[in-house]
Write a protein that holds these residues in place. Structure first.
Motif, PDB file in Angstrom:
ATOM      1  N   ALA A 188      39.432  25.181  43.374  1.00 45.46           N
ATOM      2  CA  ALA A 188      39.727  24.532  44.658  1.00 45.46           C
ATOM      3  C   ALA A 188      40.319  25.540  45.640  1.00 45.46           C
ATOM      4  O   ALA A 188      39.941  25.559  46.824  1.00 45.46           O
ATOM      5  CB  ALA A 188      40.679  23.360  44.452  1.00 45.46           C
ATOM      6  N   LEU A 189      41.214  26.377  45.157  1.00 50.15           N
ATOM      7  CA  LEU A 189      41.832  27.380  46.022  1.00 50.15           C
ATOM      8  C   LEU A 189      40.792  28.363  46.544  1.00 50.15           C
ATOM      9  O   LEU A 189      40.751  28.668  47.742  1.00 50.15           O
ATOM     10  CB  LEU A 189      42.944  28.118  45.275  1.00 50.15           C
ATOM     11  N   LEU A 190      39.924  28.838  45.658  1.00 55.17           N
ATOM     12  CA  LEU A 190      38.875  29.772  46.075  1.00 55.17           C
ATOM     13  C   LEU A 190      37.944  29.123  47.099  1.00 55.17           C
ATOM     14  O   LEU A 190      37.591  29.743  48.109  1.00 55.17           O
ATOM     15  CB  LEU A 190      38.087  30.257  44.861  1.00 55.17           C
ATOM     16  N   PHE A 223      39.839  28.997  50.330  1.00 54.64           N
ATOM     17  CA  PHE A 223      39.895  30.328  50.931  1.00 54.64           C
ATOM     18  C   PHE A 223      38.583  30.622  51.647  1.00 54.64           C
ATOM     19  O   PHE A 223      38.573  31.080  52.793  1.00 54.64           O
ATOM     20  CB  PHE A 223      40.144  31.405  49.869  1.00 54.64           C
ATOM     21  N   ARG A 224      37.481  30.373  50.976  1.00 51.70           N
ATOM     22  CA  ARG A 224      36.167  30.655  51.580  1.00 51.70           C
ATOM     23  C   ARG A 224      35.944  29.843  52.843  1.00 51.70           C
ATOM     24  O   ARG A 224      35.430  30.363  53.831  1.00 51.70           O
ATOM     25  CB  ARG A 224      35.055  30.391  50.569  1.00 51.70           C
ATOM     26  N   LYS A 225      36.317  28.556  52.808  1.00 50.92           N
ATOM     27  CA  LYS A 225      36.159  27.695  53.990  1.00 50.92           C
ATOM     28  C   LYS A 225      36.946  28.225  55.182  1.00 50.92           C
ATOM     29  O   LYS A 225      36.587  27.972  56.323  1.00 50.92           O
ATOM     30  CB  LYS A 225      36.646  26.274  53.686  1.00 50.92           C
ATOM     31  N   ASN A 226      38.025  28.930  54.900  1.00 51.82           N
ATOM     32  CA  ASN A 226      38.890  29.464  55.953  1.00 51.82           C
ATOM     33  C   ASN A 226      38.709  30.963  56.164  1.00 51.82           C
ATOM     34  O   ASN A 226      39.568  31.618  56.756  1.00 51.82           O
ATOM     35  CB  ASN A 226      40.352  29.141  55.623  1.00 51.82           C
ATOM     36  N   ASN A 227      37.580  31.494  55.676  1.00 51.56           N
ATOM     37  CA  ASN A 227      37.244  32.913  55.845  1.00 51.56           C
ATOM     38  C   ASN A 227      38.330  33.859  55.343  1.00 51.56           C
ATOM     39  O   ASN A 227      38.613  34.892  55.962  1.00 51.56           O
ATOM     40  CB  ASN A 227      36.911  33.218  57.307  1.00 51.56           C
ATOM     41  N   ILE A 228      38.940  33.492  54.221  1.00 48.73           N
ATOM     42  CA  ILE A 228      39.925  34.349  53.566  1.00 48.73           C
ATOM     43  C   ILE A 228      39.236  34.951  52.352  1.00 48.73           C
ATOM     44  O   ILE A 228      38.832  34.233  51.444  1.00 48.73           O
ATOM     45  CB  ILE A 228      41.176  33.544  53.144  1.00 48.73           C
ATOM     46  N   SER A 229      39.093  36.257  52.356  1.00 51.27           N
ATOM     47  CA  SER A 229      38.343  36.911  51.279  1.00 51.27           C
ATOM     48  C   SER A 229      39.283  37.430  50.197  1.00 51.27           C
ATOM     49  O   SER A 229      39.386  38.632  49.956  1.00 51.27           O
ATOM     50  CB  SER A 229      37.470  38.040  51.843  1.00 51.27           C
ATOM     51  N   LEU A 230      39.993  36.498  49.569  1.00 56.22           N
ATOM     52  CA  LEU A 230      40.887  36.812  48.464  1.00 56.22           C
ATOM     53  C   LEU A 230      40.505  35.999  47.247  1.00 56.22           C
ATOM     54  O   LEU A 230      40.000  34.882  47.384  1.00 56.22           O
ATOM     55  CB  LEU A 230      42.341  36.455  48.809  1.00 56.22           C
ATOM     56  N   THR A 231      40.796  36.532  46.084  1.00 55.33           N
ATOM     57  CA  THR A 231      40.719  35.742  44.866  1.00 55.33           C
ATOM     58  C   THR A 231      42.112  35.191  44.599  1.00 55.33           C
ATOM     59  O   THR A 231      43.104  35.636  45.206  1.00 55.33           O
ATOM     60  CB  THR A 231      40.284  36.595  43.662  1.00 55.33           C
ATOM     61  N   LYS A 232      42.195  34.279  43.670  1.00 52.76           N
ATOM     62  CA  LYS A 232      43.502  33.731  43.290  1.00 52.76           C
ATOM     63  C   LYS A 232      44.395  34.839  42.753  1.00 52.76           C
ATOM     64  O   LYS A 232      45.581  34.915  43.054  1.00 52.76           O
ATOM     65  CB  LYS A 232      43.307  32.613  42.270  1.00 52.76           C
ATOM     66  N   GLU A 233      43.830  35.749  41.980  1.00 54.75           N
ATOM     67  CA  GLU A 233      44.609  36.845  41.406  1.00 54.75           C
ATOM     68  C   GLU A 233      45.144  37.779  42.495  1.00 54.75           C
ATOM     69  O   GLU A 233      46.289  38.216  42.427  1.00 54.75           O
ATOM     70  CB  GLU A 233      43.760  37.631  40.398  1.00 54.75           C
ATOM     71  N   GLN A 234      44.320  38.065  43.492  1.00 49.50           N
ATOM     72  CA  GLN A 234      44.770  38.915  44.595  1.00 49.50           C
ATOM     73  C   GLN A 234      45.874  38.221  45.384  1.00 49.50           C
ATOM     74  O   GLN A 234      46.868  38.843  45.762  1.00 49.50           O
ATOM     75  CB  GLN A 234      43.590  39.266  45.508  1.00 49.50           C
ATOM     76  N   TRP A 235      45.691  36.928  45.627  1.00 52.11           N
ATOM     77  CA  TRP A 235      46.717  36.165  46.330  1.00 52.11           C
ATOM     78  C   TRP A 235      48.033  36.192  45.557  1.00 52.11           C
ATOM     79  O   TRP A 235      49.110  36.324  46.146  1.00 52.11           O
ATOM     80  CB  TRP A 235      46.259  34.714  46.545  1.00 52.11           C
ATOM     81  N   THR A 236      47.963  36.104  44.252  1.00 51.49           N
ATOM     82  CA  THR A 236      49.167  36.117  43.431  1.00 51.49           C
ATOM     83  C   THR A 236      49.937  37.418  43.615  1.00 51.49           C
ATOM     84  O   THR A 236      51.164  37.414  43.747  1.00 51.49           O
ATOM     85  CB  THR A 236      48.808  35.912  41.940  1.00 51.49           C
ATOM     86  N   ILE A 237      49.225  38.539  43.647  1.00 48.24           N
ATOM     87  CA  ILE A 237      49.868  39.842  43.868  1.00 48.24           C
ATOM     88  C   ILE A 237      50.512  39.869  45.257  1.00 48.24           C
ATOM     89  O   ILE A 237      51.672  40.264  45.410  1.00 48.24           O
ATOM     90  CB  ILE A 237      48.845  40.996  43.742  1.00 48.24           C
ATOM     91  N   LEU A 238      49.758  39.441  46.256  1.00 47.42           N
ATOM     92  CA  LEU A 238      50.303  39.424  47.616  1.00 47.42           C
ATOM     93  C   LEU A 238      51.512  38.505  47.697  1.00 47.42           C
ATOM     94  O   LEU A 238      52.503  38.822  48.376  1.00 47.42           O
ATOM     95  CB  LEU A 238      49.227  38.986  48.617  1.00 47.42           C
ATOM     96  N   GLY A 239      51.459  37.376  47.002  1.00 47.52           N
ATOM     97  CA  GLY A 239      52.584  36.439  47.008  1.00 47.52           C
ATOM     98  C   GLY A 239      53.871  37.072  46.503  1.00 47.52           C
ATOM     99  O   GLY A 239      54.953  36.850  47.062  1.00 47.52           O
ATOM    100  N   ILE A 296      48.499  38.421  57.216  1.00 51.81           N
ATOM    101  CA  ILE A 296      47.710  37.291  56.706  1.00 51.81           C
ATOM    102  C   ILE A 296      48.539  36.273  55.922  1.00 51.81           C
ATOM    103  O   ILE A 296      48.031  35.230  55.540  1.00 51.81           O
ATOM    104  CB  ILE A 296      46.528  37.769  55.836  1.00 51.81           C
ATOM    105  N   GLU A 297      49.830  36.560  55.723  1.00 54.19           N
ATOM    106  CA  GLU A 297      50.658  35.676  54.902  1.00 54.19           C
ATOM    107  C   GLU A 297      50.638  34.224  55.387  1.00 54.19           C
ATOM    108  O   GLU A 297      50.396  33.306  54.603  1.00 54.19           O
ATOM    109  CB  GLU A 297      52.105  36.173  54.853  1.00 54.19           C
ATOM    110  N   LYS A 298      50.899  34.016  56.651  1.00 41.49           N
ATOM    111  CA  LYS A 298      51.002  32.642  57.167  1.00 41.49           C
ATOM    112  C   LYS A 298      49.691  31.883  56.966  1.00 41.49           C
ATOM    113  O   LYS A 298      49.681  30.763  56.455  1.00 41.49           O
ATOM    114  CB  LYS A 298      51.399  32.661  58.641  1.00 41.49           C
ATOM    115  N   GLU A 299      48.588  32.497  57.347  1.00 49.29           N
ATOM    116  CA  GLU A 299      47.276  31.861  57.226  1.00 49.29           C
ATOM    117  C   GLU A 299      46.948  31.537  55.766  1.00 49.29           C
ATOM    118  O   GLU A 299      46.495  30.436  55.451  1.00 49.29           O
ATOM    119  CB  GLU A 299      46.207  32.787  57.808  1.00 49.29           C
ATOM    120  N   VAL A 300      47.197  32.478  54.885  1.00 47.01           N
ATOM    121  CA  VAL A 300      46.896  32.283  53.463  1.00 47.01           C
ATOM    122  C   VAL A 300      47.779  31.186  52.887  1.00 47.01           C
ATOM    123  O   VAL A 300      47.297  30.298  52.168  1.00 47.01           O
ATOM    124  CB  VAL A 300      47.071  33.608  52.685  1.00 47.01           C
TER     125      VAL A 300
END
Length: 148
Positions: free
Chosen positions: A25-27, A30-46, A106-110
Motif C-alpha cells: 500500500a505504501l509503495l 508513493f507511486r501515485k504521488n510521484n515519490i520514487s522511494l521504496t519502503k526500505e529507502q524511506w525507512t533509512i531517510l526516516g 522531501i520529508e514533508k511530502e513523504v
C-alpha cells in the motif's frame, strides 16, 4: 494455557502478511504521488530525518537491515542525491550519513503519504484495541530478542 487463535491463524499474523500488505500500500501511494522511494529507502531517510549523521551500523541497527543491505540502500540514496557520506572526524574508517538539501526537502511530502497510508490501515480500529496490539507485538518482539 489456551489461546483465542488457532496455530494457523497465529502463524498468519506473525508471518508478516500485514507488514507485506502495508508495504504494498505504501509503495502504491508513493507511486501515485510521484515519490520514487521504496519502503526500505524511506525507512533509512526516516531515521536520518530524526538523527542525521548516523553511522551505517546505527542505520542497520535502527532499521533491522543487514550491513550489505544498508550499503546498497545508501549507495542508491546517494546516487539519487538524497544522502551523502562524510568521514567521521574521530575515526576516519567510519562514514557518517547525512541528508542532502534534496533529502531534507522531501520529508514533508513523504511523511504526508506515509501518515495517510497508516491512517487508512488503522481506520475503524478503536485506539484501545490499537494499544493492545502495540503492547502485544512489543512483548513478542522482546521475548524473541531476549532469547538471543
Amino acid at each position: 494455557m489456551g489461546t483465542i487463535f488457532s496455530t494457523e491463524n497465529l502463524y498468519t499474523i506473525l508471518s508478516g502478511r500485514t507488514h507485506s500488505a502495508f508495504n504494498r500500500a505504501l509503495l502504491t501511494n508513493f507511486r501515485k504521488n510521484n515519490i520514487s522511494l521504496t519502503k526500505e529507502q524511506w525507512t533509512i531517510l526516516g531515521v536520518l530525518w530524526k538523527n542525521e549523521g548516523c553511522t551505517q551500523q546505527t542505520l542497520a541497527d535502527q532499521t533491522s537491515t543487514d550491513k550489505p543491505g544498508i550499503t546498497r540502500l545508501i549507495d542508491h540514496l546517494e546516487k539519487e542525491n538524497l544522502v551523502e557520506r562524510h568521514p567521521d572526524a574521530n575515526d576516519k574508517r567510519l562514514k557518517l550519513i547525512f541528508l542532502t538539501p534534496k533529502g531534507k526537502s522531501i520529508e514533508k511530502e513523504v511523511m504526508i503519504v506515509v501518515n495517510e497510508t497508516l491512517k487508512n490501515a488503522i481506520r475503524d480500529i478503536e485506539p484501545e484495541r490499537l494499544e493492545i496490539v502495540k503492547e502485544t507485538f512489543l512483548q513478542i518482539y522482546n521475548n524473541l530478542e531476549t532469547k538471543k
